[in-house]
Design a protein around this motif. Structure first.
Motif, short mmCIF file in Angstrom:
data_model
loop_
_atom_site.label_atom_id
_atom_site.label_comp_id
_atom_site.label_asym_id
_atom_site.label_seq_id
_atom_site.Cartn_x
_atom_site.Cartn_y
_atom_site.Cartn_z
N ALA A 287 0.53 3.97 1.36
CA ALA A 287 0.63 4.69 2.63
C ALA A 287 1.76 4.14 3.50
O ALA A 287 2.06 4.71 4.54
N TYR B 114 -11.18 9.81 10.94
CA TYR B 114 -9.85 10.31 10.61
C TYR B 114 -9.81 11.82 10.84
O TYR B 114 -10.81 12.51 10.60
N ALA C 226 -14.43 4.15 10.34
CA ALA C 226 -13.36 4.71 11.17
C ALA C 226 -13.39 6.23 11.04
O ALA C 226 -13.90 6.75 10.05
N ARG D 278 -8.65 9.44 -0.47
CA ARG D 278 -9.30 10.09 -1.60
C ARG D 278 -9.94 11.41 -1.16
O ARG D 278 -9.85 12.43 -1.84
N ARG E 153 -1.68 1.50 -8.62
CA ARG E 153 -1.27 0.68 -7.48
C ARG E 153 -0.45 -0.53 -7.94
O ARG E 153 0.43 -0.98 -7.22
N PRO F 79 -14.91 4.18 5.63
CA PRO F 79 -14.77 2.76 5.95
C PRO F 79 -13.31 2.32 6.06
O PRO F 79 -13.01 1.42 6.83
N HIS F 80 -12.41 2.92 5.30
CA HIS F 80 -10.99 2.55 5.39
C HIS F 80 -10.12 3.60 4.74
O HIS F 80 -10.63 4.58 4.18
N LEU F 81 -8.81 3.39 4.81
CA LEU F 81 -7.85 4.43 4.43
C LEU F 81 -7.96 4.86 2.96
O LEU F 81 -7.71 6.02 2.65
N ASP F 82 -8.32 3.94 2.06
CA ASP F 82 -8.37 4.33 0.65
C ASP F 82 -9.43 5.40 0.42
O ASP F 82 -9.22 6.32 -0.37
N PRO G 270 -5.57 8.49 11.57
CA PRO G 270 -6.74 7.82 12.14
C PRO G 270 -6.88 8.13 13.63
O PRO G 270 -5.88 8.38 14.30
N PHE G 271 -8.11 8.13 14.12
CA PHE G 271 -8.33 8.19 15.57
C PHE G 271 -8.00 6.82 16.15
O PHE G 271 -8.16 5.80 15.48
N ASP H 67 -7.96 2.90 -9.48
CA ASP H 67 -6.65 2.95 -8.84
C ASP H 67 -5.74 1.79 -9.20
O ASP H 67 -4.56 1.80 -8.87
N HIS I 248 0.84 -1.21 0.00
CA HIS I 248 0.00 0.00 0.00
C HIS I 248 0.86 1.25 0.00
O HIS I 248 1.86 1.32 0.72
N PRO J 177 -7.38 -2.50 -4.82
CA PRO J 177 -7.93 -1.15 -4.95
C PRO J 177 -9.04 -1.07 -6.00
O PRO J 177 -9.22 -1.99 -6.80
N ALA K 165 -4.43 0.38 12.48
CA ALA K 165 -4.94 1.64 13.04
C ALA K 165 -5.53 2.54 11.96
O ALA K 165 -6.58 3.14 12.14
N ALA K 166 -4.87 2.63 10.82
CA ALA K 166 -5.34 3.53 9.76
C ALA K 166 -6.38 2.84 8.89
O ALA K 166 -6.91 3.45 7.98
N LYS K 167 -6.64 1.58 9.18
CA LYS K 167 -7.58 0.79 8.38
C LYS K 167 -7.19 0.78 6.92
O LYS K 167 -7.99 1.10 6.03
N ILE K 168 -5.96 0.42 6.65
CA ILE K 168 -5.54 0.16 5.28
C ILE K 168 -6.34 -1.06 4.83
O ILE K 168 -6.34 -2.08 5.52
N PRO K 169 -7.08 -0.96 3.74
CA PRO K 169 -8.00 -2.05 3.41
C PRO K 169 -7.25 -3.31 3.00
O PRO K 169 -6.22 -3.24 2.34
#
Lengths: 432, 116
Positions: free
Chosen positions: A127, B4, B2, B95, A189, B88-91, B112-113, A185, A125, A181, A173-177
């Motif tokens: 990020a 942010y 989530a 965006r 990616r 729902p998530h970082l992607d 993120p929190f 994307d 990812h 993609p 934590a950041a909820k990287i899916p």
């Protein structure tokens, strides 16, 4: 190693990513997936020599890892209900809809439905920092141990462990899916994924460490295996989508094929690349009988298929085509240099970097002579790059300017990364 | 889902221009319409900040809190404003951050929190 030991090693290579990926999908947690996959393999090491290898080793491992994961989740659940919630994350198929920003939702089911591909995209990812992507991909998808990754990338084991842990924490934590993609994307990616795989391959092909052997077959093999995986999984992308998305996905698949071909054609030359005394052997002096014909045939077939597709080639496809020209020639003097220069011209349009221009100049030297090439090389802003000085040294020598050549070899030797290169350059410098 | 924090980073005390304000307004409306909106706000310049230290210091547990004029950190950049969004998530969040950055014409840090 015993027969069962060999079977386990083979199953590990073939099934590790699949087991991790399946668990990651079911439990939505990379830590659990990795730990339980490792435990399942440890159980196999204990049980298989006694009970015999099960008829479906991959299925056995997945089931064992799954049971262990459920036990673990139950134990955790007794400790805190909140933790259980975190583990029983939503069905990840929901996550394959990452495009629903301002009404550009992807179709349900996502773009490409394969657990391992999701795993590759998660580990690569954007990020995550590049070194973290490489480490995480080798660990989660490649199944390499932390000490192995640390050794390959010259890092302390503890530091590499922390890097992988931090990356997994950021994913959580950041909820990287955990998913592929959205359609829009995918091409961008995939480029990132391929860059990670190429980095792994290059580290194996020419190690940056002077202390280590020049060529690391384990790393190049792993990079090829992962690229094969991405290449095999990608073409499915274009089918379910519209023409525009199909074209973008086709481009991504083309570059994956290009990178695979590039790696195969480079790997094919590996047996001839280091001399008995440990010095690097340049392309024109290699014993071409030692090249791996099977890898060359496979690489050529991929390049031909891409040419036949009629789509404009990307960077990896052009590099693969250049390597195809080289591996096509029976002897160095038979190389079709005009073709090589033409391909570098195309590449320079995509990527006008000084390194591309340097490599183009090497081909120009064969076509138009060292004088023309030297004029093109001299102003390149590559003073800190050993190959720049090595190229200049070679051109100066061919022009009979021995003293200037010697000075250039000295600078190249000072900047060269590993002993095989240093040995080669020193030998060249001291030749009359 | 989530949550942010999107922090708007800047190194200039200039306020947002009129077209920037209009773009930010339109972006906010879209965030609300799509269910991403939680809260947003602009912040006054860093030299309006007061740092408060209410921890029990060396003067003992009953010491008065200490007030200091100015930002907590001397830095080239600071936070000019922020959004709190839900995604729902970082992607998706990335965006939105890219769109937000475009609309307010400044860089954005996305975080993120905890436990969100």
């Amino acid at each position: 190693m015993s027969d069962v030991g060999e079977v386990i090693a083979r199953v590990h290579r073939a099934q590790w990513a699949r087991v991790v990926a399946t668990l990651a999908r079911r439990f939505g947690d990379l830590d659990i997936a990795e730990e339980m996959a490792a435990e399942a393999f440890a159980t196999a090491v204990e049980r298989w020599p006694v009970d015999g290898v099960p008829p479906n080793p991959g299925g056995w491992l997945t089931t064992t890892a799954h049971r262990k994961a459920i036990d673990q989740v139950r134990r955790e659940a007794r400790r805190t209900a909140k933790h259980r919630e975190a583990l029983m994350l939503s069905d990840p198929t929901d996550l394959s809809d990452p495009a629903d920003v301002f009404g550009t939702a992807a179709p349900p089911g996502g773009v490409i439905d394969d657990d391992r591909l999701r795993l590759v995209f998660t580990c690569c990812h954007p990020a995550l920092a590049m070194p973290a992507r490489v480490a995480l991909t080798l660990r989660m998808v490649g199944g390499l141990t932390v000490p192995e990754i640390a050794r390959a990338f010259l890092t302390q084991e503890a530091a590499m462990g922390r890097r992988i842990t931090r990356a997994k924490e950021k994913i959580k934590a950041a909820k990287i899916p955990y998913g592929v993609p959205s359609r829009a994307d995918v091409p961008a990616r995939v480029t990132g994924v391929l860059a990670v795989l190429y980095l792994i391959f290059n580290e194996g092909y020419l190690t940056s460490n002077p202390e280590r052997q020049a060529v690391r077959g384990d790393l190049t093999a792993e990079a090829i295996r992962l690229t094969r995986l991405v290449h095999a999984l990608l073409p499915a992308a274009g089918e379910a989508d519209g023409p525009a998305a199909g074209e973008a996905a086709g481009k991504a698949a083309g570059e994956a094929a290009g990178l695979l071909a590039l790696m195969l054609l480079t790997e094919a030359r590996r047996p001839a690349r280091v001399s008995a005394s440990g010095a690097l052997v340049p392309l024109d002096q290699q014993d071409r009988r030692a090249w791996d014909r099977q890898l060359i045939a496979e690489g050529h077939a991929l390049v031909r298929a891409r040419l036949a597709s009629g789509q404009p080639p990307g960077r990896y496809q052009l590099l693969a085509a250049i390597n195809a020209v080289h591996t096509d020639a029976r002897a160095a003097r038979d190389t079709d240099w005009s073709q090589v220069v033409a391909l570098y011209d195309q590449l320079a349009r995509l990527d006008p970097s000084p390194i591309v221009r340097l490599n183009r100049a090497i081909a120009v030297a064969e076509l138009d002579g060292p004088q023309v090439a030297l004029a093109q090389v001299d102003d390149l802003p590559l003073q800190g790059y050993h190959a720049f000085h090595a190229t200049r040294a070679d051109l100066l020598r061919r022009l009979g300017r021995g003293e200037a050549a010697r000075a250039a070899y000295d600078r190249a030797i000072g900047l060269a990364g590993n002993t095989a290169e240093t040995a080669y350059l020193t030998r060249r410098r001291d030749q009359p | 889902m989530a949550q942010y924090l999107m922090s708007v980073l800047t190194d200039s005390t200039e306020l947002a221009t009129e077209p920037e304000m209009a773009a930010i307004g339109a972006f906010n409306e879209q965030l609300k319409a799509d269910g991403h909106w939680v809260f947003a706000g602009g912040l006054a310049a860093p030299d309006t900040a007061t740092v408060v230290d209410g921890r029990a210091g060396s003067a003992g547990p009953d010491a008065e809190p200490v007030f200091t004029d100015g930002p907590y950190l001397e830095s080239k950049e600071w936070i000019a404003g922020f959004w709190i969004i839900e995604a729902p998530h970082l992607d998706v969040a990335s965006r939105l951050a890219a769109l937000g950055s475009k609309h307010c014409n400044r860089r954005i840090e996305l975080r993120p929190f905890l436990g969100g």
